[in-house]
Design a protein around this motif. Structure first.
Motif, PDB file in Angstrom:
ATOM      1  N   GLU A 157       0.819  -1.204   0.000  1.00 23.52           N
ATOM      2  CA  GLU A 157       0.000   0.000   0.000  1.00 23.52           C
ATOM      3  C   GLU A 157       0.854   1.256   0.000  1.00 23.52           C
ATOM      4  OE1 GLU A 157      -0.425  -2.602   1.941  1.00 23.52           O
ATOM      5  OE2 GLU A 157      -2.299  -3.404   1.097  1.00 23.52           O
ATOM      6  N   ASN A 158       1.954   1.240   0.762  1.00 19.41           N
ATOM      7  CA  ASN A 158       2.809   2.425   0.879  1.00 19.41           C
ATOM      8  C   ASN A 158       3.511   2.741  -0.441  1.00 19.41           C
ATOM      9  OD1 ASN A 158       4.201   4.585   1.909  1.00 19.41           O
ATOM     10  ND2 ASN A 158       5.399   3.403   3.387  1.00 19.41           N
ATOM     11  N   ILE A 159       4.124   1.730  -1.054  1.00 14.68           N
ATOM     12  CA  ILE A 159       4.860   2.001  -2.287  1.00 14.68           C
ATOM     13  C   ILE A 159       3.907   2.338  -3.431  1.00 14.68           C
ATOM     14  CG2 ILE A 159       5.006  -0.395  -3.146  1.00 14.68           C
ATOM     15  CD1 ILE A 159       7.964   0.310  -3.891  1.00 14.68           C
ATOM     16  N   MET A 160       2.734   1.725  -3.462  1.00 17.82           N
ATOM     17  CA  MET A 160       1.752   2.066  -4.480  1.00 17.82           C
ATOM     18  C   MET A 160       1.263   3.499  -4.305  1.00 17.82           C
ATOM     19  SD  MET A 160       0.893  -0.322  -6.775  1.00 17.82           S
ATOM     20  CE  MET A 160      -0.840  -0.064  -7.158  1.00 17.82           C
ATOM     21  N   ALA A 161       0.994   3.898  -3.060  1.00 16.21           N
ATOM     22  CA  ALA A 161       0.502   5.243  -2.797  1.00 16.21           C
ATOM     23  C   ALA A 161       1.534   6.290  -3.195  1.00 16.21           C
ATOM     24  CB  ALA A 161       0.132   5.391  -1.323  1.00 16.21           C
ATOM     25  N   ARG A 162       2.800   6.023  -2.924  1.00 13.10           N
ATOM     26  CA  ARG A 162       3.838   7.000  -3.263  1.00 13.10           C
ATOM     27  C   ARG A 162       4.058   7.087  -4.765  1.00 13.10           C
ATOM     28  NH1 ARG A 162       5.897   9.158   1.083  1.00 13.10           N
ATOM     29  NH2 ARG A 162       5.627   8.089   3.069  1.00 13.10           N
ATOM     30  N   ALA A 163       4.010   5.945  -5.454  1.00 11.53           N
ATOM     31  CA  ALA A 163       4.134   5.978  -6.908  1.00 11.53           C
ATOM     32  C   ALA A 163       2.927   6.674  -7.537  1.00 11.53           C
ATOM     33  CB  ALA A 163       4.266   4.543  -7.448  1.00 11.53           C
ATOM     34  N   ASP A 164       1.757   6.447  -6.969  1.00 13.98           N
ATOM     35  CA  ASP A 164       0.534   7.096  -7.451  1.00 13.98           C
ATOM     36  C   ASP A 164       0.631   8.611  -7.281  1.00 13.98           C
ATOM     37  OD1 ASP A 164      -2.134   7.252  -8.406  1.00 13.98           O
ATOM     38  OD2 ASP A 164      -2.896   7.297  -6.359  1.00 13.98           O
ATOM     39  N   ALA A 165       1.088   9.056  -6.121  1.00 15.49           N
ATOM     40  CA  ALA A 165       1.240  10.492  -5.879  1.00 15.49           C
ATOM     41  C   ALA A 165       2.253  11.103  -6.841  1.00 15.49           C
ATOM     42  CB  ALA A 165       1.661  10.730  -4.430  1.00 15.49           C
ATOM     43  N   ALA A 166       3.341  10.386  -7.107  1.00 12.24           N
ATOM     44  CA  ALA A 166       4.351  10.880  -8.053  1.00 12.24           C
ATOM     45  C   ALA A 166       3.781  10.967  -9.462  1.00 12.24           C
ATOM     46  CB  ALA A 166       5.575   9.967  -8.028  1.00 12.24           C
ATOM     47  N   MET A 167       2.890  10.029  -9.812  1.00 14.30           N
ATOM     48  CA  MET A 167       2.264  10.062 -11.131  1.00 14.30           C
ATOM     49  C   MET A 167       1.427  11.329 -11.305  1.00 14.30           C
ATOM     50  SD  MET A 167      -0.948   9.555 -12.627  1.00 14.30           S
ATOM     51  CE  MET A 167      -1.846   8.488 -11.500  1.00 14.30           C
ATOM     52  N   TYR A 168       0.694  11.710 -10.272  1.00 15.28           N
ATOM     53  CA  TYR A 168      -0.108  12.933 -10.350  1.00 15.28           C
ATOM     54  C   TYR A 168       0.783  14.166 -10.449  1.00 15.28           C
ATOM     55  CZ  TYR A 168      -4.637  10.755  -9.755  1.00 15.28           C
ATOM     56  OH  TYR A 168      -5.781  10.022  -9.962  1.00 15.28           O
ATOM     57  N   THR A 169       1.947  14.120  -9.807  1.00 14.87           N
ATOM     58  CA  THR A 169       2.901  15.225  -9.950  1.00 14.87           C
ATOM     59  C   THR A 169       3.372  15.321 -11.394  1.00 14.87           C
ATOM     60  OG1 THR A 169       3.651  14.971  -7.661  1.00 14.87           O
ATOM     61  CG2 THR A 169       5.111  16.156  -9.163  1.00 14.87           C
ATOM     62  N   ALA A 170       3.624  14.167 -12.016  1.00  9.48           N
ATOM     63  CA  ALA A 170       4.036  14.154 -13.426  1.00  9.48           C
ATOM     64  C   ALA A 170       2.953  14.767 -14.302  1.00  9.48           C
ATOM     65  CB  ALA A 170       4.348  12.725 -13.868  1.00  9.48           C
ATOM     66  N   LYS A 171       1.687  14.478 -14.020  1.00 14.14           N
ATOM     67  CA  LYS A 171       0.590  15.059 -14.799  1.00 14.14           C
ATOM     68  C   LYS A 171       0.564  16.581 -14.651  1.00 14.14           C
ATOM     69  CE  LYS A 171      -2.773  11.311 -15.237  1.00 14.14           C
ATOM     70  NZ  LYS A 171      -2.738  11.278 -16.720  1.00 14.14           N
ATOM     71  N   ARG A 172       0.766  17.054 -13.424  1.00 16.92           N
ATOM     72  CA  ARG A 172       0.738  18.507 -13.199  1.00 16.92           C
ATOM     73  C   ARG A 172       1.894  19.204 -13.889  1.00 16.92           C
ATOM     74  NH1 ARG A 172      -0.599  16.823  -7.924  1.00 16.92           N
ATOM     75  NH2 ARG A 172       1.543  17.216  -7.231  1.00 16.92           N
ATOM     76  N   LYS A 173       2.972  18.474 -14.124  1.00 14.79           N
ATOM     77  CA  LYS A 173       4.162  19.092 -14.726  1.00 14.79           C
ATOM     78  C   LYS A 173       4.194  18.979 -16.245  1.00 14.79           C
ATOM     79  CE  LYS A 173       7.249  18.954 -10.768  1.00 14.79           C
ATOM     80  NZ  LYS A 173       8.605  18.602 -10.268  1.00 14.79           N
ATOM     81  N   GLY A 174       3.092  18.573 -16.843  1.00 13.02           N
ATOM     82  CA  GLY A 174       3.057  18.606 -18.298  1.00 13.02           C
ATOM     83  C   GLY A 174       2.633  17.340 -19.000  1.00 13.02           C
ATOM     84  N   ARG A 175       2.515  16.248 -18.274  1.00 15.27           N
ATOM     85  CA  ARG A 175       2.056  14.982 -18.846  1.00 15.27           C
ATOM     86  C   ARG A 175       3.067  14.365 -19.818  1.00 15.27           C
ATOM     87  NH1 ARG A 175      -4.382  14.648 -18.846  1.00 15.27           N
ATOM     88  NH2 ARG A 175      -4.740  15.973 -17.030  1.00 15.27           N
ATOM     89  N   ASN A 176       2.824  13.091 -20.117  1.00 13.35           N
ATOM     90  CA  ASN A 176       3.734  12.274 -20.924  1.00 13.35           C
ATOM     91  C   ASN A 176       5.178  12.408 -20.439  1.00 13.35           C
ATOM     92  OD1 ASN A 176       3.761  10.293 -23.025  1.00 13.35           O
ATOM     93  ND2 ASN A 176       5.003  11.693 -24.215  1.00 13.35           N
ATOM     94  N   ASN A 177       5.345  12.296 -19.134  1.00 16.12           N
ATOM     95  CA  ASN A 177       6.665  12.321 -18.522  1.00 16.12           C
ATOM     96  C   ASN A 177       6.610  11.503 -17.239  1.00 16.12           C
ATOM     97  OD1 ASN A 177       6.526  14.360 -16.048  1.00 16.12           O
ATOM     98  ND2 ASN A 177       5.231  15.172 -17.708  1.00 16.12           N
ATOM     99  N   TYR A 178       7.687  11.530 -16.478  1.00 12.41           N
ATOM    100  CA  TYR A 178       7.743  10.721 -15.271  1.00 12.41           C
ATOM    101  C   TYR A 178       8.268  11.537 -14.104  1.00 12.41           C
ATOM    102  CZ  TYR A 178      12.650  10.374 -16.720  1.00 12.41           C
ATOM    103  OH  TYR A 178      13.928  10.665 -17.124  1.00 12.41           O
ATOM    104  N   GLN A 179       7.972  11.071 -12.913  1.00  6.78           N
ATOM    105  CA  GLN A 179       8.392  11.751 -11.693  1.00  6.78           C
ATOM    106  C   GLN A 179       8.720  10.706 -10.637  1.00  6.78           C
ATOM    107  OE1 GLN A 179       8.520  15.144 -11.443  1.00  6.78           O
ATOM    108  NE2 GLN A 179       9.347  15.078  -9.375  1.00  6.78           N
ATOM    109  N   PHE A 180       9.789  10.936  -9.883  1.00  2.00           N
ATOM    110  CA  PHE A 180      10.150  10.015  -8.808  1.00  2.00           C
ATOM    111  C   PHE A 180       9.425  10.380  -7.524  1.00  2.00           C
ATOM    112  CE2 PHE A 180      13.687   9.340 -11.690  1.00  2.00           C
ATOM    113  CZ  PHE A 180      13.886   7.974 -11.583  1.00  2.00           C
ATOM    114  N   ALA A 181       9.040   9.351  -6.758  1.00  3.61           N
ATOM    115  CA  ALA A 181       8.373   9.561  -5.478  1.00  3.61           C
ATOM    116  C   ALA A 181       9.383  10.050  -4.450  1.00  3.61           C
ATOM    117  CB  ALA A 181       7.737   8.259  -5.007  1.00  3.61           C
ATOM    118  N   SER A 182       8.881  10.843  -3.516  1.00  3.73           N
ATOM    119  CA  SER A 182       9.723  11.260  -2.397  1.00  3.73           C
ATOM    120  C   SER A 182       9.922  10.071  -1.470  1.00  3.73           C
ATOM    121  CB  SER A 182       9.059  12.419  -1.645  1.00  3.73           C
ATOM    122  OG  SER A 182       7.779  12.026  -1.199  1.00  3.73           O
TER     123      SER A 182
END
Length: 201
Positions: A157-182
């Motif tokens: 649950e923890n690693i999925m939640a952090r990857a999910d949160a990072a995915m939403y950060t990637a969307k906010r930063k322009g989409r079709n890209n990637y972001q690492f979880a904190s």
């Protein structure tokens, strides 16, 4: 009698396989993802084998689905599954979580540079227009990446939640890209819970 036993075992295996696969894409489903995550987390804890989890959400899929219809959307998802299989390493695990969300688990991967290469390969593969009967469709994907070595209190649950949160950060930063979880930072309060219980498909 031995033939009857063999046939019964074959039938039982077919039922298990069916229960673990997404019927549309043929990829492992949420239940299979749960099992694989439990395996790689156990290996990380007991043997120090790292892994990285990639949480993908397709960009522009709703518009493509509205434009090309339900059948067109299904065809895109099937083509996405094939492209993911071609874009990553042979031993990496791919599953369809739900809708237009996919998860990749790369066992043995512990560095951001390698994760970046995998994520870029996936983004490049998905950004190529999809051929559909009524014309091409163009989408992208936003990816959140969580490294097991960077997650405190490692759990599915923890690693999925952090990857999910990072995915939403990637969307906010322009989409079709990637972001690492904190790493151990607090998760945002609006992060949705992602359950992977075995009884769910």
């Amino acid at each position: 009698m031995s033939q009857d036993v063999t046939e019964r075992k074959r039938a039982e295996k077919a039922l298990v396989d069916k229960a673990m696969l997404d019927p549309l894409t043929g990829l492992p489903n949420r239940r299979a993802l749960h099992d694989r995550l439990e395996q790689v987390i156990a290996a990380a804890r007991q043997e120090g084998v790292p892994f990285s989890l990639f949480f993908l959400d397709l960009d522009g899929f709703k518009l493509a689905n509205d434009t090309h219809g339900h059948e067109g959307g299904d065809e895109i998802l099937k083509q996405v599954a094939r492209r993911l299989g071609q874009a990553i390493r042979k031993d990496d695990f791919i599953s369809r979580l739900a809708g237009d969300e996919f998860v990749i688990i790369a066992s043995g991967v512990a560095s951001e540079p390698i994760c970046s290469r995998i994520a870029k390969s996936v983004c490049d593969a998905i950004s190529v227009p999809f051929s559909l009967p009524d014309g091409p469709a163009k989408i992208g994907t936003s990816i959140g990446i969580a490294l097991s070595s960077m997650i405190e209190n490692l759990s599915a649950e923890n690693i999925m939640a952090r990857a999910d949160a990072a995915m939403y950060t990637a969307k906010r930063k322009g989409r079709n890209n990637y972001q690492f979880a904190s790493d151990s930072a607090e998760l945002p309060h609006n992060v949705r819970p992602i359950t992977l219980r075995k009884q769910e498909d």
